[in-house]
Write a protein that holds these residues in place. Structure first.
Motif, PDB file in Angstrom:
ATOM      1  N   GLY A  68     -68.964  22.235 -17.081  1.00 58.53           N
ATOM      2  CA  GLY A  68     -69.998  23.239 -17.307  1.00 58.53           C
ATOM      3  C   GLY A  68     -70.990  22.852 -18.385  1.00 58.53           C
ATOM      4  O   GLY A  68     -71.677  23.692 -18.948  1.00 58.53           O
ATOM      5  N   LEU A  69     -71.081  21.572 -18.672  1.00 56.53           N
ATOM      6  CA  LEU A  69     -72.013  21.069 -19.692  1.00 56.53           C
ATOM      7  C   LEU A  69     -73.259  20.498 -19.013  1.00 56.53           C
ATOM      8  O   LEU A  69     -73.673  19.367 -19.284  1.00 56.53           O
ATOM      9  N   ASP A  70     -73.852  21.293 -18.135  1.00 51.86           N
ATOM     10  CA  ASP A  70     -75.017  20.828 -17.378  1.00 51.86           C
ATOM     11  C   ASP A  70     -76.182  20.449 -18.286  1.00 51.86           C
ATOM     12  O   ASP A  70     -76.968  19.564 -17.952  1.00 51.86           O
ATOM     13  N   GLY A  71     -76.303  21.091 -19.451  1.00 48.97           N
ATOM     14  CA  GLY A  71     -77.383  20.796 -20.380  1.00 48.97           C
ATOM     15  C   GLY A  71     -77.309  19.389 -20.953  1.00 48.97           C
ATOM     16  O   GLY A  71     -78.303  18.835 -21.419  1.00 48.97           O
ATOM     17  N   VAL A 112     -72.838  17.749 -28.336  1.00 47.00           N
ATOM     18  CA  VAL A 112     -72.116  18.907 -27.822  1.00 47.00           C
ATOM     19  C   VAL A 112     -71.089  19.267 -28.879  1.00 47.00           C
ATOM     20  O   VAL A 112     -70.289  18.423 -29.296  1.00 47.00           O
ATOM     21  N   VAL A 113     -71.153  20.499 -29.357  1.00 47.48           N
ATOM     22  CA  VAL A 113     -70.188  20.972 -30.344  1.00 47.48           C
ATOM     23  C   VAL A 113     -69.492  22.193 -29.765  1.00 47.48           C
ATOM     24  O   VAL A 113     -70.140  23.211 -29.502  1.00 47.48           O
ATOM     25  N   GLN A 114     -68.205  22.031 -29.538  1.00 47.53           N
ATOM     26  CA  GLN A 114     -67.368  23.097 -29.006  1.00 47.53           C
ATOM     27  C   GLN A 114     -68.015  23.775 -27.801  1.00 47.53           C
ATOM     28  O   GLN A 114     -68.118  24.991 -27.715  1.00 47.53           O
ATOM     29  N   GLY A 115     -68.497  22.947 -26.873  1.00 55.59           N
ATOM     30  CA  GLY A 115     -69.034  23.451 -25.618  1.00 55.59           C
ATOM     31  C   GLY A 115     -70.507  23.811 -25.619  1.00 55.59           C
ATOM     32  O   GLY A 115     -71.069  24.126 -24.583  1.00 55.59           O
ATOM     33  N   GLU A 116     -71.173  23.763 -26.767  1.00 57.22           N
ATOM     34  CA  GLU A 116     -72.601  24.084 -26.841  1.00 57.22           C
ATOM     35  C   GLU A 116     -73.415  22.798 -26.979  1.00 57.22           C
ATOM     36  O   GLU A 116     -73.152  21.978 -27.852  1.00 57.22           O
ATOM     37  N   VAL A 117     -74.413  22.641 -26.117  1.00 59.59           N
ATOM     38  CA  VAL A 117     -75.249  21.442 -26.122  1.00 59.59           C
ATOM     39  C   VAL A 117     -76.332  21.581 -27.189  1.00 59.59           C
ATOM     40  O   VAL A 117     -77.001  22.606 -27.271  1.00 59.59           O
ATOM     41  N   TYR A 118     -76.481  20.540 -28.017  1.00 57.35           N
ATOM     42  CA  TYR A 118     -77.482  20.495 -29.084  1.00 57.35           C
ATOM     43  C   TYR A 118     -78.493  19.401 -28.777  1.00 57.35           C
ATOM     44  O   TYR A 118     -78.130  18.344 -28.279  1.00 57.35           O
ATOM     45  N   ASP A 119     -79.753  19.632 -29.156  1.00 61.29           N
ATOM     46  CA  ASP A 119     -80.739  18.569 -29.051  1.00 61.29           C
ATOM     47  C   ASP A 119     -80.645  17.697 -30.311  1.00 61.29           C
ATOM     48  O   ASP A 119     -79.842  17.953 -31.203  1.00 61.29           O
ATOM     49  N   ALA A 120     -81.494  16.671 -30.389  1.00 62.47           N
ATOM     50  CA  ALA A 120     -81.423  15.720 -31.506  1.00 62.47           C
ATOM     51  C   ALA A 120     -81.636  16.401 -32.858  1.00 62.47           C
ATOM     52  O   ALA A 120     -80.981  16.056 -33.843  1.00 62.47           O
ATOM     53  N   ASN A 121     -82.546  17.373 -32.934  1.00 63.65           N
ATOM     54  CA  ASN A 121     -82.802  18.055 -34.209  1.00 63.65           C
ATOM     55  C   ASN A 121     -81.588  18.834 -34.684  1.00 63.65           C
ATOM     56  O   ASN A 121     -81.266  18.833 -35.874  1.00 63.65           O
ATOM     57  N   LYS A 122     -80.920  19.516 -33.771  1.00 66.15           N
ATOM     58  CA  LYS A 122     -79.721  20.261 -34.156  1.00 66.15           C
ATOM     59  C   LYS A 122     -78.597  19.312 -34.576  1.00 66.15           C
ATOM     60  O   LYS A 122     -77.808  19.631 -35.462  1.00 66.15           O
ATOM     61  N   VAL A 123     -78.523  18.142 -33.936  1.00 64.53           N
ATOM     62  CA  VAL A 123     -77.509  17.156 -34.325  1.00 64.53           C
ATOM     63  C   VAL A 123     -77.792  16.680 -35.749  1.00 64.53           C
ATOM     64  O   VAL A 123     -76.865  16.530 -36.555  1.00 64.53           O
ATOM     65  N   LYS A 124     -79.061  16.483 -36.086  1.00 65.47           N
ATOM     66  CA  LYS A 124     -79.415  16.074 -37.445  1.00 65.47           C
ATOM     67  C   LYS A 124     -79.075  17.168 -38.455  1.00 65.47           C
ATOM     68  O   LYS A 124     -78.625  16.879 -39.568  1.00 65.47           O
TER      69      LYS A 124
END
Length: 167
Positions: A68-71, A112-124
């Protein structure tokens, strides 16, 4: 069923299991890193307990869709490496972000953190969170400060009373 299909299905199952077990996943574009740089990065990640792999994007996409990680699928273009963190969610992002500062060829793509997809900015942003041990130490320090101040105050009152009774 032919042998090639069986191998691919086994690989998708392996990827799905790793993605499911991981607390944090970070996708990077590693194209342009030298062998020495890649070896250095792998060593840092391994020492921190982070698994670092390169899989076929199509196989990762199948595993991600199953979970379910389509993002995550939209970030699986070009050469993509995957860092899988199984304990502290900030560790893979922090190590890769720090490494990318000195090695401009490494680019954070997503996470991906605990099932939520993050873009590059959120990863930073995730990478800027201090390690779990530091956060615990700060919390304990904030508990200790009022107690230390109370002890200091009580000691000052005691000394003042002692000096008054001595006079």
């Amino acid at each position: 069923m032919n042998k090639n299909r069986q191998l691919k299905e086994a690989k998708v199952a392996e990827i799905r299991e790793k993605l499911e077990k991981a607390q944090a996943v970070v996708l990077t574009d590693y194209q342009g890193l030298t062998v020495e740089e890649d070896t250095e990065l792998r060593k840092k990640l391994r020492e921190a307990g982070v698994e670092y792999k390169v899989y076929k994007n199509s196989l990762v996409a199948l595993a991600a869709k199953d979970l379910g990680l389509d993002g995550m699928v939209e970030f699986l273009e070009g050469p993509v490496s995957i860092a899988l963190g199984y304990e502290d969610v900030t560790v893979p992002a922090r190590i890769l972000s720090d490494f990318a500062k000195d090695h401009k060829k490494l680019e954070l793509k997503a996470g991906v953190v605990q099932g939520e997809v993050y873009d590059a900015n959120k990863v930073k942003q995730l990478a800027s969170i201090p390690p779990k041990e530091v956060l615990i130490a700060k919390l304990l320090g904030s508990f200790k400060a009022p107690l230390s101040n109370l002890a200091y105050l009580l000691n000052a009152i005691k000394e003042k009373k002692e000096s008054e009774s001595a006079e």
